[in-house]
Scaffold this active site. Structure first.
Site, mmCIF file in Angstrom:
data_model
loop_
_atom_site.group_PDB
_atom_site.id
_atom_site.type_symbol
_atom_site.label_atom_id
_atom_site.label_comp_id
_atom_site.label_asym_id
_atom_site.label_seq_id
_atom_site.Cartn_x
_atom_site.Cartn_y
_atom_site.Cartn_z
ATOM 1 N N LYS A 55 51.250 17.126 31.995
ATOM 2 C CA LYS A 55 49.905 16.829 32.173
ATOM 3 C C LYS A 55 49.389 18.048 33.105
ATOM 4 O O LYS A 55 48.061 18.580 32.921
ATOM 5 C CB LYS A 55 49.761 15.594 33.068
ATOM 6 N N GLN B 11 51.599 8.448 38.765
ATOM 7 C CA GLN B 11 52.829 8.557 37.381
ATOM 8 C C GLN B 11 53.683 7.142 37.528
ATOM 9 O O GLN B 11 54.271 6.852 38.528
ATOM 10 C CB GLN B 11 53.741 9.746 37.407
ATOM 11 N N ASP C 115 42.858 7.200 34.878
ATOM 12 C CA ASP C 115 44.030 6.830 34.252
ATOM 13 C C ASP C 115 43.796 5.533 33.894
ATOM 14 O O ASP C 115 44.572 4.648 33.135
ATOM 15 C CB ASP C 115 45.373 6.927 34.829
#
Ligand code: NAP
Length: 290
Positions: free
Chosen positions: A58, A102, A125
């Site tokens: 990413k 994450q 996200d």
């Protein structure tokens, strides 16, 4: 994966490439206008090898698109309070426009509490309950990246969910559930299947569906013979050996459109994350320079 006998492939790699190019151009334009580069903060707890790889990927994509990434690495022993404090500090930092925590963070941590510490305007996200609520009500906000990527793919192939029967197999918070909510917001008639759904009911739901979204995490779980002729089959699954959740060869005999694995949904996830990071930066810097 061989060439499909009938279905047209939905080329996620190509679409993602174009989306990243557009995003890079927007990032460059924003930097030219404001002097600031969009910035995504990535937060990794522990050293889970898959997570380390995902975050590295990413960050590399960010750099390529002109997005700065600020990486925060925390030890596996980090407590919920420490993680929440880190995320709050990033939420308040004006140089950070998007935040990615994450998953997974370790079982001793209250992941929901950590997600909620992310400011909704930086939740690129789409993991906070605020983002979920906005998504369910069709209000502005950030969507979960994989379902968001799926919707972009459907749009790119002129698949209008309105009035269609959609089945979503899987109901995880990051994938199945929001995918169904986004389809519902676009007026599909949505059925969810999950681990409590009897196998026969699942087959019956797939047989009726105009749009199938597979989000289970089991190789070739959706049988080709269950796919309705002409259906749109979106395979979000990714299993060992580069295999999706759909029995691709058999499903491609019957489907009208189908995503390959790899090269379908996967690339759209990161592309959506980058696009949403630049959206966030535009909103935050736009206000700051107005
Ligand atoms: P997850 O959290 O493990 O969720 C799996 C879902 O499948 C659950 O809702 C579960 O039901 C359901 N399920 C399990 N067994 C089932 C069965 N026999 N029949 C029907 N449903 C069943 O997984 P996830 O994070 O959503 O990921 C799903 C897949 O997508 C994985 O292959 C993952 O690698 C892939 N993925 C891809 C991307 C991408 O960028 N392409 C991103 C994320 C995930 P319950 O809720 O009842 O347990």
């Amino acid at each position: 994966m061989s060439t499909p006998a009938n279905a047209r492939l939905m080329d996620g790699s190509g679409l993602a490439r174009r989306l990243v190019e557009e995003t890079a151009a927007r990032a460059a334009d924003l930097t030219r206008r404001t002097g600031a580069r969009p910035c995504l903060a990535t937060v990794l707890v522990g050293e889970d090898p898959a997570s380390v790889t995902y975050v590295r990927m990413k960050r590399a994509r960010c750099e390529k698109a002109g997005i700065r990434s600020r990486h925060v690495e925390l030890p596996a022993t980090t407590t919920t309070e420490e993680l929440v404090a880190t995320l709050r500090a990033l939420s308040e930092d004006p140089d950070v426009h998007g935040i990615l925590l994450q998953h997974p963070v370790g079982r001793h941590i209250d992941e929901r509490a950590a997600f909620e510490a992310i400011a909704p305007e930086k939740d690129v996200d789409g993991v906070t309950t605020s983002s979920f609520a906005a998504m369910s009500f069709g209000l502005p906000g950030f969507v979960s990246c994989t379902p968001g990527g799926i919707m972009r793919l459907l749009d790119a192939y002129d698949v209008d969910p309105a009035g269609k029967r959609a089945v979503v197999v899987g109901r995880s918070a990051i994938l199945g559930k929001p995918a169904g909510m986004l389809l519902l917001a676009r007026n599909a008639t949505v059925t969810y299947c999950h681990s409590y759904t009897p196998a026969d009911d699942l087959s019956a739901a797939v047989r009726e569906a105009d749009i199938v979204v597979a989000a289970v995490g089991r190789a070739r779980f959706i049988k080709g013979e269950d796919v309705k002729p002409g259906a749109v089959v979106v395979d979000a699954g990714y299993n060992e050996g580069n295999v999706g959740d759909v029995d691709f060869d058999a499903a491609a005999e019957r489907a009208g459109l189908i995503t390959p694995v790899p090269g379908g949904v996967g690339p759209m996830t990161i592309a959506t994350l980058l696009a949403q990071t630049v959206d966030a930066a535009e909103r935050q810097l736009g206000t700051a320079t107005a």
